[in-house]
Design a protein around this motif. Structure first.
Motif, short mmCIF file in Angstrom:
data_model
loop_
_atom_site.label_atom_id
_atom_site.label_comp_id
_atom_site.label_asym_id
_atom_site.label_seq_id
_atom_site.Cartn_x
_atom_site.Cartn_y
_atom_site.Cartn_z
N LYS A 126 0.84 -1.20 0.00
CA LYS A 126 0.00 0.00 0.00
C LYS A 126 0.87 1.24 0.00
O LYS A 126 1.90 1.30 0.68
CB LYS A 126 -0.91 0.02 1.24
N PHE A 170 -0.83 7.41 8.58
CA PHE A 170 -0.88 6.09 7.94
C PHE A 170 0.50 5.42 7.95
O PHE A 170 0.63 4.24 8.26
CB PHE A 170 -1.36 6.22 6.49
N TYR A 173 2.01 4.75 11.72
CA TYR A 173 1.42 3.63 12.46
C TYR A 173 1.43 2.32 11.68
O TYR A 173 0.85 1.33 12.11
CB TYR A 173 -0.01 3.99 12.89
N SER A 175 0.04 1.52 8.80
CA SER A 175 -1.15 1.15 8.04
C SER A 175 -0.83 0.98 6.56
O SER A 175 -1.54 0.28 5.84
CB SER A 175 -2.24 2.22 8.20
N VAL A 176 0.22 1.66 6.10
CA VAL A 176 0.69 1.52 4.72
C VAL A 176 2.21 1.32 4.76
O VAL A 176 2.86 1.59 5.77
CB VAL A 176 0.35 2.77 3.87
#
Length: 246
Positions: A126, A170, A173, A175-176
């Motif tokens: 991502k 993002f 943390y 997330s990507v």
């Protein structure tokens, strides 16, 4: 009678407080510099500044619909241009307060050294970028992918942030895997992972303009802050966060 006097005094002090305050709308990439600017300004001024932060697109929409801001700090030049064209601001009270820089960041380590290598290598699931329709830094990120002929190939991996601050979160943390962020977000942060410089030739210069809004020109606090922004002290604060000033 006492109740009447109390109400009268309350109205007086409320009006005085409002007269001594300016409201500014600030693009998300400029949160940290703005906090430092406000702190420096208020330390030697009788006035106060209240800041609201968000994507340039959302703030522009709020101003266009009558939100009571005094100064708009956009992350581009197009939105201040539009406000001037619509009569909500004047070219006389508009200036480029900063030029931003786009970086690619991951909180992981990669073996590749250039932004082209990491993006073309595809070793990520991502990639985050701010919404190009709302955030100028998102538009710059999309431009990088287009220039490298990777926009279509990577589109399914895109994770859109409403603004550049959300993109930072993002990546921070996990997330990507990677994300396009503003240099100012990393220059004062103790970040881990890896940062890649992006050649300026891959995106248009991110010139960030501010405008004093037409209906608020009589606000003494706004005018005082506007004057402060042109001082060497203010420019040094902005430069400390990795921006160019003019």
């Amino acid at each position: 009678m006492k109740l009447f006097l109390t109400l009268l005094l309350t109205l007086f002090f409320t009006a005085s407080a409002l007269a001594e305050q300016a409201r500014v709308a600030v693009a998300s990439n400029f949160i940290l510099p703005m906090k430092s600017l406000i702190e420096a300004f208020e330390a030697n001024s009788p006035y106060f500044i209240k800041a609201s932060y968000g994507s340039s697109g959302k703030l522009f929409a709020q101003i266009s619909h009558g939100a009571p801001f005094d100064i708009f700090f956009s992350a581009d030049q197009a939105k201040p241009d539009a406000l001037i064209s619509s009569g909500l601001a004047t070219a006389e009270h508009r200036f480029t307060y900063a030029q931003g820089k786009l970086l690619l960041w991951s909180n992981k380590r990669y073996s590749v050294k250039t932004v082209s290598e990491v993006l073309m290598g595809g070793q990520y699931n991502k990639i985050a970028l701010a919404n190009p329709k709302l955030a100028p830094y998102g538009a710059a990120a999309k431009s990088v992918l287009v220039e490298l002929s990777l926009a279509n190939a990577t589109r399914k991996k895109w994770v859109m942030g409403e603004n550049i601050s959300q993109v930072y979160s993002f990546v921070a943390y996990g997330s990507v895997d990677i994300g396009f962020v503003a240099q100012s977000q990393l220059i004062t942060s103790n970040v881990s992972g890896q940062v890649w410089q992006i050649p300026p030739s891959l995106y248009e210069p991110i010139n960030q303009d501010a405008v004093l809004l037409m209906k608020r020109k009589t606000n003494k606090a706004a005018m005082a802050f506007w004057t402060f922004l042109h001082t060497d002290e203010a420019k040094k604060i902005i430069q400390a966060y990795g921006y160019e000033t003019f």
